[in-house]
Enzyme design. Structure first.
Site, PDB file in Angstrom:
ATOM      1  N   HIS A  86       0.854  -1.185   0.000  1.00  0.00           N
ATOM      2  CA  HIS A  86       0.000   0.000   0.000  1.00  0.00           C
ATOM      3  C   HIS A  86       0.886   1.229   0.000  1.00  0.00           C
ATOM      4  CE1 HIS A  86      -3.524   2.495   0.771  1.00  0.00           C
ATOM      5  NE2 HIS A  86      -2.703   3.221   1.495  1.00  0.00           N
ATOM      6  N   ASP A 165     -15.139   2.695   7.264  1.00  0.00           N
ATOM      7  CA  ASP A 165     -14.070   3.550   6.743  1.00  0.00           C
ATOM      8  C   ASP A 165     -14.532   4.315   5.513  1.00  0.00           C
ATOM      9  OD1 ASP A 165     -11.293   4.545   6.462  1.00  0.00           O
ATOM     10  OD2 ASP A 165     -11.471   3.467   4.573  1.00  0.00           O
ATOM     11  N   ARG A 172     -14.216  12.804   6.268  1.00  0.00           N
ATOM     12  CA  ARG A 172     -12.947  13.474   6.578  1.00  0.00           C
ATOM     13  C   ARG A 172     -12.499  14.347   5.415  1.00  0.00           C
ATOM     14  NH1 ARG A 172      -9.391   8.741   7.186  1.00  0.00           N
ATOM     15  NH2 ARG A 172      -7.715  10.242   7.398  1.00  0.00           N
ATOM     16  N   SER A 187      -7.562   3.891   8.964  1.00  0.00           N
ATOM     17  CA  SER A 187      -8.270   3.793   7.685  1.00  0.00           C
ATOM     18  C   SER A 187      -7.557   2.809   6.757  1.00  0.00           C
ATOM     19  CB  SER A 187      -8.326   5.188   7.054  1.00  0.00           C
ATOM     20  OG  SER A 187      -8.708   5.132   5.712  1.00  0.00           O
ATOM     21  N   LYS A 191      -8.652  -1.617   6.087  1.00  0.00           N
ATOM     22  CA  LYS A 191      -8.916  -2.219   4.775  1.00  0.00           C
ATOM     23  C   LYS A 191      -7.930  -3.347   4.476  1.00  0.00           C
ATOM     24  CE  LYS A 191      -8.983   2.005   3.302  1.00  0.00           C
ATOM     25  NZ  LYS A 191      -9.112   3.337   2.762  1.00  0.00           N
TER      26      LYS A 191
HETATM   27  N1  URA Z   1      -5.658   6.502   2.340  1.00  0.00           N
HETATM   28  C1  URA Z   1      -6.641   5.885   3.038  1.00  0.00           C
HETATM   29  O1  URA Z   1      -7.110   4.822   2.652  1.00  0.00           O
HETATM   30  N2  URA Z   1      -7.086   6.458   4.164  1.00  0.00           N
HETATM   31  C2  URA Z   1      -6.594   7.609   4.620  1.00  0.00           C
HETATM   32  O2  URA Z   1      -7.034   8.065   5.653  1.00  0.00           O
HETATM   33  C3  URA Z   1      -5.572   8.266   3.890  1.00  0.00           C
HETATM   34  C4  URA Z   1      -5.130   7.669   2.743  1.00  0.00           C
END
Ligand code: URA
Length: 427
Positions: A86, A165, A172, A187, A191
């Site tokens: 990621h 999320d 957000r 967040s 995932k």
């Molecule tokens: N990427 C995400 O998935 N969540 C965040 O809060 C920031 C970047």
């Protein structure tokens, strides 16, 4: 049954810099997902968290509650191990495109659930959607079958994964609360843990084009995420990598696919190759593989074979010509000398304003739009020769894109300051 908590109690506890209990956290995430806590209440809580922070226990519980809001995937029945990556988001960051097939070619499966771009950073799905026929939406069964047959999938996360999320991230985004480290870490990790990968490598970007502008904040984010992953049984490491300069020579959609294909063909810009191979090594190590050299798999064409199979399995034609922009505008080098600085944010904004990215999540993107730069910091440039090519279907976009590039690069005498691409490793 009466509710164990109420939103005002939870908001005021964090407003006054208190610690939230496990039960308060479980309740507020569940009630928000169900719609019993209103958006304005969650916005107030997110702002209180941004201002007053959360400790490790609170962040772990918050992450767990977001995972519990949806389904968890399970790849343990696959015949090979899984490893994912990621990136916290950058400009010209096309690394996932060559990386997923490369790691698959090395024997480890890559279940990569990706997103679309918002703001100045590009989205992997937007880039891949410039390939004629390619589709991002796969069912869980299709994903599983492709991981077994090809070894790599890049697709959209389904609605069932961490729905809390999804809702909170959108909130957000419009309430100035994206930048809170506890909220970013929970967040991303909710995932990735729900996705069920066995190992995870985080590419935490640092610099003008990244969320995290300083190494200290990037390190804090990386350490928080590594701890969350490790505690959840996912072998997790993080690299802190430079995002003050954009990656490669292109920022856009189709033009980044073309650059990725060059890397898979054994060429491409040196920094994209370096980061792709460094992340592949980490993904393999985290999955327990230390006897395969990813650089060799790039050189011998096996990563390219995996790319072609991965694109074709999702309906794409790897041989189809990629879309091109209707209009182009060349910016010449203002002087002869060395390119000393190329600012990632300036280039990202220009690509975005040309139509490669979107302002609101429902906006379309242009497949052919973006910026090509013809030199990287350290390269010699000659006055009057092309330094940037701006690409778009809508020429009225050029002026604003040019304005964002202003002050975003320096040409000077003598060598350019050198900064390493991989700054640190955590885990
Ligand atoms: N990427 C995400 O998935 N969540 C965040 O809060 C920031 C970047």
């Amino acid at each position: 049954m009466s509710s164990p908590h109420d939103a005002i109690e939870v908001i005021t506890a964090k407003r006054d810099a208190g610690e939230l209990s496990d039960s308060q956290i479980d309740w507020v995430i569940d009630a928000y997902t169900r719609g019993d806590v209103a958006d304005e209440q969650m916005s107030a809580l997110a702002m209180a968290i941004l201002l007053n922070g959360m400790n490790r226990r609170e962040i772990a519980r918050w992450t767990g509650a977001m995972i519990a809001s949806g389904e968890r995937m399970d790849f343990s029945s696959l015949s090979r191990g899984t490893s994912d990556k990621h990136s916290t988001g950058g400009v010209g960051d096309k690394i996932t495109l060559p990386l997923a097939p490369l790691v698959a070619a090395c024997g480890i499966a890559v279940p990569q659930l990706s997103g679309r771009g918002l703001g100045h950073t590009g989205g992997t799905l937007d880039k891949l959607e410039s390939i004629p026929g390619w589709r991002a939406a796969l069912s869980n069964d299709e994903m599983m079958a492709q991981l077994e047959s090809v070894g790599a999938v890049i697709c959209a996360a389904g609605d069932g994964l961490a729905p809390a999320d999804k809702k909170l991230y959108a909130l957000r985004d419009v309430t100035g609360t994206v930048e809170a480290i506890p909220l970013i870490a929970s967040s991303i990790m909710s995932k990735k843990i729900a996705e069920g990968t066995g190992a995870l490598v985080l590419d935490v970007k640092v610099g003008t084009g990244a969320f995290m502008k300083s190494v200290e904040r990037a390190r804090e984010l990386a350490e928080t995420m590594v701890a969350l992953g490790t505690d959840a049984g996912v072998r997790t490491v993080a690299l802190l990598t430079d995002m003050s300069t954009p990656l490669g020579l292109t920022a856009g959609n189709a033009i980044e696919v073309a650059e990725s294909v060059e890397v898979l063909a054994g060429g491409g810009p040196a920094d994209v190759v370096e980061l792709t191979v460094a992340l592949a090594r980490e993904m393999l190590l985290a999955a327990g593989v230390d006897d395969v050299d990813p650089a060799a798999k790039l050189a011998d064409g096996s990563a390219m074979d995996a790319w072609r199979a991965m694109i074709a399995a999702q309906g794409g034609d790897p041989d189809a010509p990629l879309p091109t922009a209707r209009e182009q505008h060349v910016v010449p080098a203002p002087a002869s000398g060395t390119l000393h600085r190329l600012d990632a944010m300036a280039v990202g904004l220009a690509a975005w304003r040309l139509g490669a990215g979107r302002a609101r999540k429902e906006d379309p993107v242009q497949a052919g739009a973006g910026v090509v730069w013809h030199a990287r910091p350290g390269d010699r440039v000659v006055e009057g020769q092309p330094l940037f090519t701006l690409l778009t279907d809508e020429p009225e976009r050029f002026d604003r894109a040019l304005a964002s590039l202003e002050g975003g690069y320096d040409v000077g005498d003598g060598p350019a300051p050198v900064s390493p691409l991989v700054i640190d490793r955590i885990g």
